[in-house]
Design a protein around this motif. Sequence first.
Motif, mmCIF file in Angstrom:
data_model
loop_
_atom_site.group_PDB
_atom_site.id
_atom_site.type_symbol
_atom_site.label_atom_id
_atom_site.label_comp_id
_atom_site.label_asym_id
_atom_site.label_seq_id
_atom_site.Cartn_x
_atom_site.Cartn_y
_atom_site.Cartn_z
ATOM 1 N N HIS A 152 -12.440 13.288 -9.650
ATOM 2 C CA HIS A 152 -11.161 12.962 -9.028
ATOM 3 C C HIS A 152 -10.689 14.113 -8.163
ATOM 4 O O HIS A 152 -11.203 15.230 -8.262
ATOM 5 N N MET A 153 -9.726 13.815 -7.338
ATOM 6 C CA MET A 153 -9.071 14.826 -6.513
ATOM 7 C C MET A 153 -7.582 14.814 -6.832
ATOM 8 O O MET A 153 -6.963 13.751 -6.910
ATOM 9 N N SER A 154 -7.006 15.992 -7.027
ATOM 10 C CA SER A 154 -5.563 16.114 -7.205
ATOM 11 C C SER A 154 -4.951 16.359 -5.837
ATOM 12 O O SER A 154 -5.385 17.250 -5.092
ATOM 13 N N VAL A 155 -3.971 15.548 -5.462
ATOM 14 C CA VAL A 155 -3.364 15.619 -4.132
ATOM 15 C C VAL A 155 -1.842 15.643 -4.279
ATOM 16 O O VAL A 155 -1.292 15.155 -5.270
ATOM 17 N N PRO A 156 -1.127 16.213 -3.301
ATOM 18 C CA PRO A 156 0.342 16.201 -3.374
ATOM 19 C C PRO A 156 0.951 14.858 -3.023
ATOM 20 O O PRO A 156 2.078 14.546 -3.425
ATOM 21 N N PHE A 157 0.194 14.048 -2.266
ATOM 22 C CA PHE A 157 0.724 12.758 -1.824
ATOM 23 C C PHE A 157 -0.425 11.825 -1.476
ATOM 24 O O PHE A 157 -1.436 12.239 -0.924
ATOM 25 N N VAL A 158 -0.242 10.555 -1.818
ATOM 26 C CA VAL A 158 -1.097 9.488 -1.303
ATOM 27 C C VAL A 158 -0.199 8.277 -1.117
ATOM 28 O O VAL A 158 0.702 8.027 -1.932
ATOM 29 N N ASN A 159 -0.388 7.554 -0.033
ATOM 30 C CA ASN A 159 0.519 6.449 0.264
ATOM 31 C C ASN A 159 0.363 5.321 -0.745
ATOM 32 O O ASN A 159 -0.669 5.158 -1.378
ATOM 33 N N ALA A 160 1.427 4.519 -0.875
ATOM 34 C CA ALA A 160 1.523 3.533 -1.962
ATOM 35 C C ALA A 160 0.837 2.208 -1.648
ATOM 36 O O ALA A 160 1.188 1.183 -2.225
ATOM 37 N N ALA A 161 -0.157 2.202 -0.767
ATOM 38 C CA ALA A 161 -0.905 0.967 -0.500
ATOM 39 C C ALA A 161 -1.690 0.527 -1.719
ATOM 40 O O ALA A 161 -2.003 -0.652 -1.875
ATOM 41 N N GLY A 162 -2.007 1.477 -2.613
ATOM 42 C CA GLY A 162 -2.720 1.160 -3.841
ATOM 43 C C GLY A 162 -2.455 2.221 -4.890
ATOM 44 O O GLY A 162 -3.112 3.260 -4.903
ATOM 45 N N TRP A 163 -1.475 1.984 -5.747
ATOM 46 C CA TRP A 163 -1.059 2.964 -6.763
ATOM 47 C C TRP A 163 -1.166 2.372 -8.152
ATOM 48 O O TRP A 163 -0.691 1.251 -8.396
ATOM 49 N N MET A 164 -1.710 3.137 -9.097
ATOM 50 C CA MET A 164 -1.595 2.811 -10.508
ATOM 51 C C MET A 164 -0.505 3.693 -11.104
ATOM 52 O O MET A 164 -0.585 4.925 -11.039
ATOM 53 N N LEU A 165 0.520 3.054 -11.653
ATOM 54 C CA LEU A 165 1.635 3.751 -12.283
ATOM 55 C C LEU A 165 1.620 3.462 -13.776
ATOM 56 O O LEU A 165 1.395 2.320 -14.199
ATOM 57 N N SER A 166 1.913 4.484 -14.571
ATOM 58 C CA SER A 166 1.991 4.287 -16.014
ATOM 59 C C SER A 166 3.440 4.068 -16.444
ATOM 60 O O SER A 166 4.384 4.541 -15.794
ATOM 61 N N GLN A 167 3.601 3.361 -17.554
ATOM 62 C CA GLN A 167 4.930 3.134 -18.108
ATOM 63 C C GLN A 167 5.610 4.450 -18.475
ATOM 64 O O GLN A 167 6.809 4.635 -18.249
ATOM 65 N N GLU A 168 4.838 5.392 -19.011
ATOM 66 C CA GLU A 168 5.402 6.672 -19.430
ATOM 67 C C GLU A 168 5.974 7.441 -18.245
ATOM 68 O O GLU A 168 7.056 8.027 -18.329
ATOM 69 N N ALA A 169 5.244 7.424 -17.121
ATOM 70 C CA ALA A 169 5.730 8.135 -15.933
ATOM 71 C C ALA A 169 6.988 7.480 -15.389
ATOM 72 O O ALA A 169 7.934 8.167 -14.981
ATOM 73 N N ILE A 170 7.026 6.163 -15.385
ATOM 74 C CA ILE A 170 8.201 5.455 -14.886
ATOM 75 C C ILE A 170 9.416 5.760 -15.755
ATOM 76 O O ILE A 170 10.539 5.940 -15.250
#
Length: 304
Positions: A152-170
């Motif tokens: 994987h790559m850690s990045v400061p930003f990636v556009n939301a065209a395809g995002w996986m979000l976790s319940q914990e983060a939300i």
Amino acid sequence: MENNCHIIIVTYNAMPWIEKCLASCTGYPVVVIDNASTDATISYIERQYQNTRVLPQNTNTGFGMANNIGIAFAQAQGATSFFLLNQDAYLFPETISILLKFQKENEDYGIVSPIHLDGSGQQFDKKFAAYVNAPGIDAAAVKLLEDTAETHMSVPFVNAAGWMLSQEAIKKVGLFDPLFFMYGEDDNMCQRMRYHGYQIGVVPSAKMIHDRASRVATVAAPFTTAHYKEARNLYLRKFADITNSDYEKDLCNTKRDLKKRVKENAIRFRFSKAFNFYKQLQFLEKLQPEIVQSRKRNITIQHT
């Protein structure tokens, strides 16, 4: 199939893409939030994809707010992971399962995204390549990174065209900020994720196509309605960024520069330009209280 992950798609006049988009969304519940489309988007989905839940809106609520509606609906259905997908994007097989596995094993990643290929499927989407600081990399380079889902790559930003979000983060970071209508809301969410200790990642073994090459970017004429819409997003991205502790200084400098432009143009009898820069200054000053409230709201740990 992991039913605790829902795919959330915001649509607005999506007919050029929606068939390919939904055809790629197999194995997971899909929620479509339609922002008052005037084409056949809703009737097509209801006819061809009867298992897809459509939430029609009476007005165009914007990208972030529509996603918030979709996330809230999915939460009510028991979802604990949420994949946000653009209407003009198509998933590769196993993309979601790869992202779910990665996020489960790396809980400090609040947002994970697949590789974004362009409409040809042969090279990176140009804007995505810039986001991951990899201009010019093509599909051959992507293949070198395909070996494991853990790569994987850690990045400061990636556009939301395809995002996986976790319940914990939300729960900790909150949903999209209501200040944003269209554009900039994903910048703001990434800023808040980083502020609250989450990382943002791209998993190269997961891929999707972002089919947007046919869209022509337009530049707003100075001081038009479109100009102020762009200015609003620019100011919000910059000054509502809670990772920037010097925002008050930056805001003062911007206002001072606008005042300087007003004065310089007035001295040279360019009254129309002077008045336009004065309007820009007023616009920023009117926006300032909203920026302050946004920062207070987003610095506080959320509970949703």
